[in-house]
Scaffold this motif. Structure first.
Motif, PDB file in Angstrom:
ATOM      1  N   LEU A 116      -6.572  -4.768   3.978  1.00 50.65           N
ATOM      2  CA  LEU A 116      -6.111  -3.410   4.264  1.00 50.65           C
ATOM      3  C   LEU A 116      -6.013  -3.132   5.759  1.00 50.65           C
ATOM      4  O   LEU A 116      -5.159  -2.370   6.202  1.00 50.65           O
ATOM      5  CB  LEU A 116      -7.068  -2.411   3.597  1.00 50.65           C
ATOM      6  CG  LEU A 116      -6.745  -0.930   3.751  1.00 50.65           C
ATOM      7  CD1 LEU A 116      -5.394  -0.599   3.119  1.00 50.65           C
ATOM      8  CD2 LEU A 116      -7.848  -0.089   3.128  1.00 50.65           C
TER       9      LEU A 116
ATOM     10  N   ASN B  14       0.107   3.867  -2.937  1.00 49.06           N
ATOM     11  CA  ASN B  14      -0.264   5.254  -2.644  1.00 49.06           C
ATOM     12  C   ASN B  14       0.620   6.254  -3.382  1.00 49.06           C
ATOM     13  O   ASN B  14       0.147   7.317  -3.807  1.00 49.06           O
ATOM     14  CB  ASN B  14      -0.195   5.504  -1.134  1.00 49.06           C
ATOM     15  CG  ASN B  14      -1.327   4.839  -0.377  1.00 49.06           C
ATOM     16  OD1 ASN B  14      -2.363   4.513  -0.951  1.00 49.06           O
ATOM     17  ND2 ASN B  14      -1.129   4.621   0.915  1.00 49.06           N
TER      18      ASN B  14
ATOM     19  N   ILE C  92      -4.536  -4.962  -6.563  1.00 51.39           N
ATOM     20  CA  ILE C  92      -4.677  -5.074  -5.116  1.00 51.39           C
ATOM     21  C   ILE C  92      -5.842  -5.980  -4.762  1.00 51.39           C
ATOM     22  O   ILE C  92      -5.753  -6.824  -3.860  1.00 51.39           O
ATOM     23  CB  ILE C  92      -4.858  -3.670  -4.502  1.00 51.39           C
ATOM     24  CG1 ILE C  92      -3.506  -2.955  -4.446  1.00 51.39           C
ATOM     25  CG2 ILE C  92      -5.483  -3.747  -3.112  1.00 51.39           C
ATOM     26  CD1 ILE C  92      -3.539  -1.569  -3.871  1.00 51.39           C
TER      27      ILE C  92
ATOM     28  N   TYR D 127       0.819  -1.214   0.000  1.00 50.06           N
ATOM     29  CA  TYR D 127       0.000   0.000   0.000  1.00 50.06           C
ATOM     30  C   TYR D 127       0.856   1.267   0.000  1.00 50.06           C
ATOM     31  O   TYR D 127       0.413   2.307  -0.489  1.00 50.06           O
ATOM     32  CB  TYR D 127      -0.963  -0.024   1.188  1.00 50.06           C
ATOM     33  CG  TYR D 127      -2.049  -1.066   1.027  1.00 50.06           C
ATOM     34  CD1 TYR D 127      -3.146  -0.827   0.212  1.00 50.06           C
ATOM     35  CD2 TYR D 127      -1.969  -2.294   1.678  1.00 50.06           C
ATOM     36  CE1 TYR D 127      -4.142  -1.788   0.047  1.00 50.06           C
ATOM     37  CE2 TYR D 127      -2.948  -3.257   1.512  1.00 50.06           C
ATOM     38  CZ  TYR D 127      -4.031  -2.998   0.699  1.00 50.06           C
ATOM     39  OH  TYR D 127      -5.007  -3.958   0.525  1.00 50.06           O
TER      40      TYR D 127
ATOM     41  N   TYR E  89      -4.927   5.354   1.117  1.00 49.96           N
ATOM     42  CA  TYR E  89      -5.378   4.461   0.041  1.00 49.96           C
ATOM     43  C   TYR E  89      -6.882   4.568  -0.172  1.00 49.96           C
ATOM     44  O   TYR E  89      -7.362   4.669  -1.316  1.00 49.96           O
ATOM     45  CB  TYR E  89      -4.997   3.014   0.376  1.00 49.96           C
ATOM     46  CG  TYR E  89      -5.515   2.031  -0.648  1.00 49.96           C
ATOM     47  CD1 TYR E  89      -4.912   1.908  -1.887  1.00 49.96           C
ATOM     48  CD2 TYR E  89      -6.627   1.247  -0.371  1.00 49.96           C
ATOM     49  CE1 TYR E  89      -5.391   1.025  -2.838  1.00 49.96           C
ATOM     50  CE2 TYR E  89      -7.124   0.352  -1.311  1.00 49.96           C
ATOM     51  CZ  TYR E  89      -6.503   0.253  -2.536  1.00 49.96           C
ATOM     52  OH  TYR E  89      -6.990  -0.617  -3.484  1.00 49.96           O
TER      53      TYR E  89
ATOM     54  N   GLU F  98      -1.536   4.595   6.012  1.00 49.86           N
ATOM     55  CA  GLU F  98      -1.607   3.942   4.708  1.00 49.86           C
ATOM     56  C   GLU F  98      -3.054   3.619   4.340  1.00 49.86           C
ATOM     57  O   GLU F  98      -3.462   3.783   3.181  1.00 49.86           O
ATOM     58  CB  GLU F  98      -0.767   2.666   4.715  1.00 49.86           C
ATOM     59  CG  GLU F  98       0.726   2.913   4.895  1.00 49.86           C
ATOM     60  CD  GLU F  98       1.515   1.628   4.990  1.00 49.86           C
ATOM     61  OE1 GLU F  98       1.179   0.667   4.272  1.00 49.86           O
ATOM     62  OE2 GLU F  98       2.470   1.564   5.792  1.00 49.86           O
ATOM     63  N   ARG F  99      -3.836   3.167   5.333  1.00 53.25           N
ATOM     64  CA  ARG F  99      -5.243   2.834   5.064  1.00 53.25           C
ATOM     65  C   ARG F  99      -6.020   4.061   4.601  1.00 53.25           C
ATOM     66  O   ARG F  99      -6.744   4.019   3.599  1.00 53.25           O
ATOM     67  CB  ARG F  99      -5.905   2.268   6.324  1.00 53.25           C
ATOM     68  CG  ARG F  99      -5.315   0.993   6.857  1.00 53.25           C
ATOM     69  CD  ARG F  99      -6.280   0.311   7.819  1.00 53.25           C
ATOM     70  NE  ARG F  99      -6.807   1.198   8.844  1.00 53.25           N
ATOM     71  CZ  ARG F  99      -6.269   1.368  10.049  1.00 53.25           C
ATOM     72  NH1 ARG F  99      -5.149   0.719  10.364  1.00 53.25           N
ATOM     73  NH2 ARG F  99      -6.815   2.164  10.944  1.00 53.25           N
TER      74      ARG F  99
ATOM     75  N   TYR G 188      -2.746  -2.909   7.958  1.00 51.83           N
ATOM     76  CA  TYR G 188      -1.729  -1.899   7.692  1.00 51.83           C
ATOM     77  C   TYR G 188      -1.935  -0.668   8.569  1.00 51.83           C
ATOM     78  O   TYR G 188      -3.030  -0.449   9.101  1.00 51.83           O
ATOM     79  CB  TYR G 188      -1.745  -1.526   6.213  1.00 51.83           C
ATOM     80  CG  TYR G 188      -1.208  -2.628   5.328  1.00 51.83           C
ATOM     81  CD1 TYR G 188       0.084  -2.559   4.818  1.00 51.83           C
ATOM     82  CD2 TYR G 188      -1.973  -3.747   5.018  1.00 51.83           C
ATOM     83  CE1 TYR G 188       0.595  -3.582   4.020  1.00 51.83           C
ATOM     84  CE2 TYR G 188      -1.478  -4.774   4.228  1.00 51.83           C
ATOM     85  CZ  TYR G 188      -0.195  -4.694   3.734  1.00 51.83           C
ATOM     86  OH  TYR G 188       0.309  -5.700   2.956  1.00 51.83           O
TER      87      TYR G 188
END
Length: 558
Positions: A247, A218, A240, A214, A258, A254-255, A250
């Motif tokens: 997800l 991103n 993905i 991710y 994304y 990052e979540r 993470y």
């Protein structure tokens, strides 16, 4: 070899021995200004391995290989052979050549050199099992590369020779697309890592190179979004969806990043229901730290816009949030116009001619057209309901259904549409029975001045201003019935809309005019739209069923 170069190579070798990728990234710095020790290193490189010498890189690689023993063949803790890591030697030599030659004033050369360095780093990243140690370094490089790529993209005079050949559609691969493809290779390397635990998760954390999935995605998405290449994002989301770990394992940063990009992509493709699911999760997971207020506000712009198109309007709770500062002034007038079925106000707020700060801001975020176009059906529903409440027949007998005269709806449509094309001063005047002006001068009408660019310069090209007739009102009514926003049937002979189920529900308005959001939600749930491509919520076991599931995103708060 210079003593300082020997020291740096020894530090690199020590980081590889300790399996300390973070420390390795701190050594392999590329962004000026450099510390004094790196300045001395650069002077030594220029003296011993000058850029204009043909064999400089070859000699540098030999000297690096002599000190960084971790790049040679070895055995792991279980006695299994570890192949030679020649790509790492090439990468380290390229890194030293990069810092030796970097010129921050020459963005184009920096872009080209960094692109080559990242590609060589990706080759080293593919090594099993040591390649993962280079992941923090490449993530840092990719972030810098993204900034440079977007900056250079805004200087078209520098990049004409870098653009690809004209394709079959008449376009060319842009510099941003080239840059995203470079980073995408690192993303694919992380995504396809097979030396991980099943599903890519070990002890509830991403395993191996899967930890970079991710992060790299991103960075690719950032390049493509900032360069207006949203169509190229589809392949990333699809990859993905097919291969990435869930997800939720993470970090929040990052979540949220994304999901923000995924939500914007869905919004741009008019998948508003799925967009609000994704953006709501991003908004919920975004920290309340004041330093993240700007990011949270960006998410909220698209979340509120998607919800309005779906028939849900911002509440006082949303308007009171710090990240929603200024939202009331922008969104409240549009929401009120939709609720009231006020075509006049809605047209004035969403016209292509509008130049107010609020309209400019909505255009900047690229939600203005979607609100103006896709909310119109909600305006129609509200106007039908309002006319029914004012003029509808409740039914004279127990068996007769409540009805709405479509001619009354037509009169309301025409009245509001006429007001919408008048200048505000004339529209504010009395425009009702007994008070209607006998004539209007041409200047009394604001009739949209917008002309499609394809017709600009055409003789006698005029803006199109349309008034509905009874056939069009019947067509609109049929469309609303088909979409579930009206519950009943049309008598074409009598030009009336008859409501069904009024006595069962106990209210003609509730039976005939279902809540728009509930209708849209039920339709999407029935169609399985709660599962969003690109949002992985469960571990995929090789050769077995999915075993971990997350609850669906909670309803949006706006």
């Amino acid at each position: 070899m210079a003593p300082l170069l020997t020291q740096v190579c020894s530090e690199v070798n020590g980081a590889l021995q300790r399996r300390d990728g973070v420390f390795l990234a701190s050594i392999l710095a590329i962004e000026p200004p450099f510390t004094p020790i790196y300045e001395q290193l650069i002077v030594g490189l220029r003296a011993t391995y000058p850029a204009n010498t043909n064999d400089a890189i070859g000699r540098l690689e030999r000297d690096i290989r002599a000190i960084v023993g971790e790049t040679e063949e070895s055995e792991d803790a279980d006695g299994r052979p570890v192949p030679r890591w020649g790509a790492m030697v090439t990468f380290l030599a390229s890194w030293m050549a990069f810092i030796r030659d970097v010129d921050v004033l020459n963005l184009l050369k920096t872009y080209e050199d960094l692109s080559e360095l990242i590609q060589r780093g990706n080759a080293a990243l593919q090594h099993t099992p040591k390649g993962v140690l280079l992941l923090p370094t490449l993530v840092g490089y990719a972030k810098i590369f993204a900034r440079i790529a977007v900056g250079v993209e805004k200087r078209p005079e520098l990049i004409q020779h870098l653009l690809g050949p004209v394709n079959q559609e008449g376009g060319r691969e842009s510099l941003a697309e080239k840059a995203a493809n470079v980073v995408r290779q690192c993303f694919i390397t992380c995504l396809s890592d097979k030396a991980t635990a099943p599903g890519g998760i070990r002890n509830s954390k991403p395993d191996g190179k899967k930890a970079g999935v991710y992060k790299m995605a991103n960075i690719c998405l950032k390049i493509l979004f900032q360069s207006d290449k949203l169509d190229n994002c589809t392949a990333i989301f699809r990859n993905i969806n097919n291969s990435a770990p869930p997800l939720h394992f993470y970090p929040a940063s990052e979540r949220v990043t994304y999901l923000y990009y995924l939500g914007r992509h869905l919004f741009a493709n008019t998948d508003f229901y799925q967009a609000q699911l994704v953006l709501q999760k991003a908004y919920d997971d975004c920290t309340s730290d004041p330093r993240c207020r700007h990011q949270k506000s960006l998410i909220l712009v698209y979340l509120v816009s998607a919800n309005m198109i779906l028939g849900r309007f911002p509440t006082e709770h949303i308007y009171s949030q710090p990240e929603a500062y200024g939202f009331r002034k922008i969104f409240s007038p549009i929401a009120q116009a939709i609720r009231r079925g006020d075509i006049e106000s809605f047209r004035r707020l969403t016209s292509m001619n509008v130049t107010s700060k609020d309209a400019v801001l909505l255009r900047k975020f690229r939600v203005f057209y979607q609100i103006g176009h896709y909310c119109e059906v909600l305006i129609w529903r509200s106007l039908f309901r309002k006319v029914f409440l004012l003029t509808g027949h409740k039914g004279t007998t127990e068996k007769s259904a409540p009805t709405l005269d479509l001619n009354a709806v037509l009169a309301a449509f025409q009245y509001l549409e006429k007001r919408a094309i008048m200048t505000p001063a004339i529209a504010r005047a009395e425009f009702g029975p007994g008070r209607r002006p006998a004539t209007f001068a041409p200047e009394d009408f604001m009739a949209s001045t917008y002309i499609d660019p394809d017709f600009e310069g055409v003789e006698d090209a005029k803006p199109y201003n349309h008034m509905p007739d009874i056939a069009e009102v019947e067509c609109i009514c049929s469309s609303l019935i088909t979409q579930g926003f009206l519950n009943g049937f049309i008598s074409h002979k009598m030009n009336r809309f008859a409501i069904q189920g009024a006595r069962k529900v106990g209210s003609a308005s509730k039976a005939g005019f279902p809540n728009a959001w509930e209708v849209i939600k039920a339709t999407n749930v029935e169609a399985g739209q709660n599962e969003v491509e690109g949002w992985v919520k469960e571990i995929r076991q090789q050769g077995g069923p999915n075993v971990i599931r997350l609850a669906s995103a909670r309803p949006a708060g706006s």
